[in-house]
Design a protein around this motif. Structure first.
Motif, PDB file in Angstrom:
ATOM      1  N   PRO A  18       1.087  -1.371   0.093  1.00 41.34           N
ATOM      2  CA  PRO A  18      -0.107  -0.068  -0.122  1.00 41.34           C
ATOM      3  C   PRO A  18       0.922   1.357   0.123  1.00 41.34           C
ATOM      4  CG  PRO A  18      -0.897  -1.533   1.335  1.00 41.34           C
ATOM      5  CD  PRO A  18       0.374  -2.143   1.055  1.00 41.34           C
ATOM      6  N   GLY A  19       1.795   1.318   0.801  1.00 44.79           N
ATOM      7  CA  GLY A  19       2.717   2.548   0.882  1.00 44.79           C
ATOM      8  C   GLY A  19       3.445   2.876  -0.381  1.00 44.79           C
ATOM      9  N   GLU A  20       3.769   1.620  -1.012  1.00 43.73           N
ATOM     10  CA  GLU A  20       4.498   1.794  -2.393  1.00 43.73           C
ATOM     11  C   GLU A  20       3.425   2.321  -3.475  1.00 43.73           C
ATOM     12  OE1 GLU A  20       7.785  -1.651  -2.430  1.00 43.73           O
ATOM     13  OE2 GLU A  20       5.743  -2.290  -2.702  1.00 43.73           O
ATOM     14  N   GLN A  21       2.432   1.787  -3.446  1.00 42.27           N
ATOM     15  CA  GLN A  21       1.352   2.264  -4.476  1.00 42.27           C
ATOM     16  C   GLN A  21       0.845   3.843  -4.211  1.00 42.27           C
ATOM     17  OE1 GLN A  21      -2.281  -0.260  -4.529  1.00 42.27           O
ATOM     18  NE2 GLN A  21      -1.174  -1.784  -3.766  1.00 42.27           N
ATOM     19  N   GLU A  22       0.891   4.228  -2.813  1.00 40.99           N
ATOM     20  CA  GLU A  22       0.830   5.627  -2.620  1.00 40.99           C
ATOM     21  C   GLU A  22       1.789   6.410  -3.340  1.00 40.99           C
ATOM     22  OE1 GLU A  22       0.091   8.635   1.078  1.00 40.99           O
ATOM     23  OE2 GLU A  22       0.048   6.624   1.483  1.00 40.99           O
ATOM     24  N   ARG A  23       3.111   6.033  -2.983  1.00 33.80           N
ATOM     25  CA  ARG A  23       4.318   6.593  -3.419  1.00 33.80           C
ATOM     26  C   ARG A  23       4.485   6.868  -5.014  1.00 33.80           C
ATOM     27  NH1 ARG A  23       6.731   3.960   0.980  1.00 33.80           N
ATOM     28  NH2 ARG A  23       7.644   2.418  -0.308  1.00 33.80           N
ATOM     29  N   ILE A  24       3.967   5.674  -5.638  1.00 33.21           N
ATOM     30  CA  ILE A  24       4.045   5.720  -7.230  1.00 33.21           C
ATOM     31  C   ILE A  24       2.856   6.474  -7.629  1.00 33.21           C
ATOM     32  CG2 ILE A  24       3.565   4.247  -9.116  1.00 33.21           C
ATOM     33  CD1 ILE A  24       6.094   3.832  -8.104  1.00 33.21           C
ATOM     34  N   GLY A  25       1.718   6.555  -6.911  1.00 33.76           N
ATOM     35  CA  GLY A  25       0.880   7.550  -7.708  1.00 33.76           C
ATOM     36  C   GLY A  25       1.219   8.957  -7.325  1.00 33.76           C
ATOM     37  N   LYS A  26       1.997   9.268  -6.263  1.00 25.24           N
ATOM     38  CA  LYS A  26       2.313  10.795  -6.254  1.00 25.24           C
ATOM     39  C   LYS A  26       3.457  10.956  -7.467  1.00 25.24           C
ATOM     40  CE  LYS A  26       1.584  11.340  -1.393  1.00 25.24           C
ATOM     41  NZ  LYS A  26       2.428  11.336  -0.056  1.00 25.24           N
ATOM     42  N   LEU A  27       4.502   9.874  -7.641  1.00 25.77           N
ATOM     43  CA  LEU A  27       5.338  10.321  -8.574  1.00 25.77           C
ATOM     44  C   LEU A  27       4.793  10.489 -10.130  1.00 25.77           C
ATOM     45  CD1 LEU A  27       8.104   7.644  -7.523  1.00 25.77           C
ATOM     46  CD2 LEU A  27       8.318  10.071  -7.760  1.00 25.77           C
ATOM     47  N   LEU A  28       3.668   9.530 -10.268  1.00 24.43           N
ATOM     48  CA  LEU A  28       2.885   9.653 -11.383  1.00 24.43           C
ATOM     49  C   LEU A  28       2.228  10.985 -11.786  1.00 24.43           C
ATOM     50  CD1 LEU A  28       1.439   5.971 -11.662  1.00 24.43           C
ATOM     51  CD2 LEU A  28       3.274   7.026 -13.335  1.00 24.43           C
ATOM     52  N   ALA A  29       1.766  11.394 -10.544  1.00 23.69           N
ATOM     53  CA  ALA A  29       1.123  12.778 -10.692  1.00 23.69           C
ATOM     54  C   ALA A  29       2.287  14.030 -11.042  1.00 23.69           C
ATOM     55  CB  ALA A  29       0.375  13.100  -9.397  1.00 23.69           C
ATOM     56  N   GLU A  30       3.330  13.648 -10.439  1.00 24.82           N
ATOM     57  CA  GLU A  30       4.489  14.789 -10.432  1.00 24.82           C
ATOM     58  C   GLU A  30       5.248  14.798 -11.684  1.00 24.82           C
ATOM     59  OE1 GLU A  30       6.629  14.453  -6.780  1.00 24.82           O
ATOM     60  OE2 GLU A  30       5.141  14.955  -5.465  1.00 24.82           O
ATOM     61  N   LEU A  31       5.520  13.391 -12.213  1.00 27.06           N
ATOM     62  CA  LEU A  31       6.445  13.291 -13.190  1.00 27.06           C
ATOM     63  C   LEU A  31       5.764  12.195 -14.305  1.00 27.06           C
ATOM     64  CD1 LEU A  31       9.757  13.034 -11.134  1.00 27.06           C
ATOM     65  CD2 LEU A  31       8.952  15.126 -12.860  1.00 27.06           C
ATOM     66  N   PRO A  32       4.867  12.593 -14.926  1.00 25.68           N
ATOM     67  CA  PRO A  32       3.803  11.451 -15.604  1.00 25.68           C
ATOM     68  C   PRO A  32       4.530  10.943 -16.691  1.00 25.68           C
ATOM     69  CG  PRO A  32       2.889  13.633 -15.828  1.00 25.68           C
ATOM     70  CD  PRO A  32       3.957  13.887 -14.792  1.00 25.68           C
ATOM     71  N   HIS A  33       5.759  11.459 -17.217  1.00 26.37           N
ATOM     72  CA  HIS A  33       6.203  11.189 -18.537  1.00 26.37           C
ATOM     73  C   HIS A  33       7.084   9.773 -18.011  1.00 26.37           C
ATOM     74  CE1 HIS A  33       9.017  13.680 -16.375  1.00 26.37           C
ATOM     75  NE2 HIS A  33      10.231  13.031 -17.389  1.00 26.37           N
ATOM     76  N   LEU A  34       7.293   9.526 -16.728  1.00 21.43           N
ATOM     77  CA  LEU A  34       8.124   8.207 -16.645  1.00 21.43           C
ATOM     78  C   LEU A  34       7.243   7.257 -15.922  1.00 21.43           C
ATOM     79  CD1 LEU A  34      11.122  10.027 -14.707  1.00 21.43           C
ATOM     80  CD2 LEU A  34      11.182   8.955 -16.903  1.00 21.43           C
ATOM     81  N   PRO A  35       7.489   5.740 -16.357  1.00 21.60           N
ATOM     82  CA  PRO A  35       6.446   4.777 -16.175  1.00 21.60           C
ATOM     83  C   PRO A  35       7.004   4.134 -14.817  1.00 21.60           C
ATOM     84  CG  PRO A  35       8.530   4.161 -17.434  1.00 21.60           C
ATOM     85  CD  PRO A  35       8.632   5.470 -17.274  1.00 21.60           C
ATOM     86  N   TRP A  36       6.508   5.063 -13.608  1.00 26.41           N
ATOM     87  CA  TRP A  36       6.962   4.620 -12.325  1.00 26.41           C
ATOM     88  C   TRP A  36       6.583   3.325 -12.183  1.00 26.41           C
ATOM     89  CZ3 TRP A  36      10.795   7.399 -10.353  1.00 26.41           C
ATOM     90  CH2 TRP A  36      10.809   8.829 -10.843  1.00 26.41           C
ATOM     91  N   ASP A  37       5.136   2.738 -12.334  1.00 25.90           N
ATOM     92  CA  ASP A  37       4.971   1.493 -11.831  1.00 25.90           C
ATOM     93  C   ASP A  37       5.662   0.402 -12.444  1.00 25.90           C
ATOM     94  OD1 ASP A  37       4.039   1.992 -14.594  1.00 25.90           O
ATOM     95  OD2 ASP A  37       1.965   1.424 -14.316  1.00 25.90           O
ATOM     96  N   ARG A  38       6.261   0.554 -13.772  1.00 28.36           N
ATOM     97  CA  ARG A  38       7.231  -0.342 -14.386  1.00 28.36           C
ATOM     98  C   ARG A  38       8.596  -0.362 -13.489  1.00 28.36           C
ATOM     99  NH1 ARG A  38       6.129  -4.457 -18.617  1.00 28.36           N
ATOM    100  NH2 ARG A  38       4.699  -3.121 -19.510  1.00 28.36           N
ATOM    101  N   LEU A  39       8.951   0.922 -13.330  1.00 25.46           N
ATOM    102  CA  LEU A  39      10.108   1.065 -12.541  1.00 25.46           C
ATOM    103  C   LEU A  39      10.162   0.365 -11.367  1.00 25.46           C
ATOM    104  CD1 LEU A  39      11.390   4.728 -13.335  1.00 25.46           C
ATOM    105  CD2 LEU A  39      12.704   2.688 -13.618  1.00 25.46           C
ATOM    106  N   LEU A  40       9.162   0.299 -10.561  1.00 24.02           N
ATOM    107  CA  LEU A  40       8.791  -0.299  -9.373  1.00 24.02           C
ATOM    108  C   LEU A  40       8.957  -1.726  -9.282  1.00 24.02           C
ATOM    109  CD1 LEU A  40       8.329  -0.146  -6.293  1.00 24.02           C
ATOM    110  CD2 LEU A  40       5.895  -0.636  -6.730  1.00 24.02           C
TER     111      LEU A  40
END
Length: 219
Positions: free
Chosen positions: A123-145
Motif C-alpha cells: 500500500p505504501g508503495e502504491q501511494e508513493r507511485i501515485g504521487k510520482l506519476l502525478a508529479e512526473l507523468p512522463h516516466l513509467p514509475w509503476d514499471r520501474l517499481l
C-alpha cells in the motif's frame, strides 16, 4: 545502458538485437530445445553477452544452465546477473572481492498492465507511485517499481538461496535515479553483518528502462 548504473568494477555486455554468431553450449541447448523462437533468441543472446563479459573478466566460459528457481550457475569466482526483454539483453559480472551480489533487470518503458501494480506493490508503495506519476507523468514509475523488485530478488537470491515475495521488500523510488529497498524479512549476512536493505539505481532511455543493485562486499 545498465553499465551506466553499476560500479566500474562490474563488467557489462549488452545487445539490442540477436547477433548471428551467438551460440549455445549443448547443455544450454537442451534447456530451450522445445522453447518458442522468441524465448530461444533471448536465452541465446543473453548468454552470448555473458560469454563476452566473462572473457573480459578473464574467466573461461562454462554453460550457464538455469538452476534453482532459474538462477544461472556462474563459474567459480564470479558473481553475476542477466536480464532480457524485447529489444535488449545484458549480462553483468564481477569478482566476489569487489561485490557480494548483483541484480539487474530491464523492461520496456511502458506502464504496467491494469491490475499488476496492485498485485506487486505494498500500500505504501502504491501511494508513493501515485504521487510520482502525478508529479512526473512522463516516466513509467509503476514499471520501474516492478523492475526494482526484480533486481532486488536477483541480488537477494544468491546470498540466501531463498525465494522473496514482492511484498517482502518495501521500495522507495527517487527521481534522482536511485531507489532504496528495505527488506521486510531477515536479511542475508554478508561478511558477518546483516544486510537489511539494498540500494540501487535506475535509468530510462530510448523506450527501455533498467534497474541495478550492487551489494558491497564485506569490508
Amino acid at each position: 545502458m545498465i553499465a551506466e548504473i553499476l560500479p566500474a568494477s562490474v563488467v557489462v555486455e549488452a545487445a539490442y538485437d540477436d547477433p548471428p554468431q551467438a551460440r549455445l553450449e549443448p547443455a544450454e541447448e537442451a534447456v530451450v530445445a522445445k522453447a518458442v523462437e522468441t524465448r530461444r533468441r533471448e536465452f541465446t543472446t543473453v548468454r552470448h553477452c555473458a560469454r563476452l563479459a566473462l572473457g573480459r573478466l578473464g574467466v573461461p566460459y562454462r554453460p550457464l544452465v538455469p538452476g534453482l528457481r532459474g538462477a544461472p550457475s556462474w563459474p567459480d569466482g564470479v558473481i553475476g546477473s542477466m536480464t532480457h526483454c524485447a529489444g535488449y539483453r545484458a549480462a553483468a559480472v564481477a569478482r566476489p572481492g569487489d561485490l557480494a551480489s548483483l541484480g539487474v533487470d530491464a523492461e520496456p518503458a511502458l506502464a504496467l498492465p491494469e491490475g499488476v501494480l496492485e498485485a506487486i506493490a505494498l500500500p505504501g508503495e502504491q501511494e508513493r507511485i501515485g504521487k510520482l506519476l502525478a508529479e512526473l507523468p512522463h516516466l513509467p514509475w509503476d514499471r520501474l517499481l516492478f523492475s526494482a523488485k526484480e533486481a532486488v530478488y536477483k541480488a537477494w537470491f544468491p546470498l540466501t538461496g531463498l525465494f522473496l515475495e514482492f511484498a517482502e521488500a518495501d521500495i522507495t523510488l527517487d527521481p534522482d535515479g536511485t531507489f532504496h529497498a528495505v527488506l521486510l524479512v531477515p536479511g542475508p549476512v554478508v561478511g558477518g553483518r546483516t544486510v537489511g536493505a539494498f540500494d540501487g539505481r535506475w535509468i530510462v532511455r530510448d523506450g527501455l528502462l533498467a534497474t541495478a543493485i550492487a551489494v558491497p562486499a564485506a569490508e
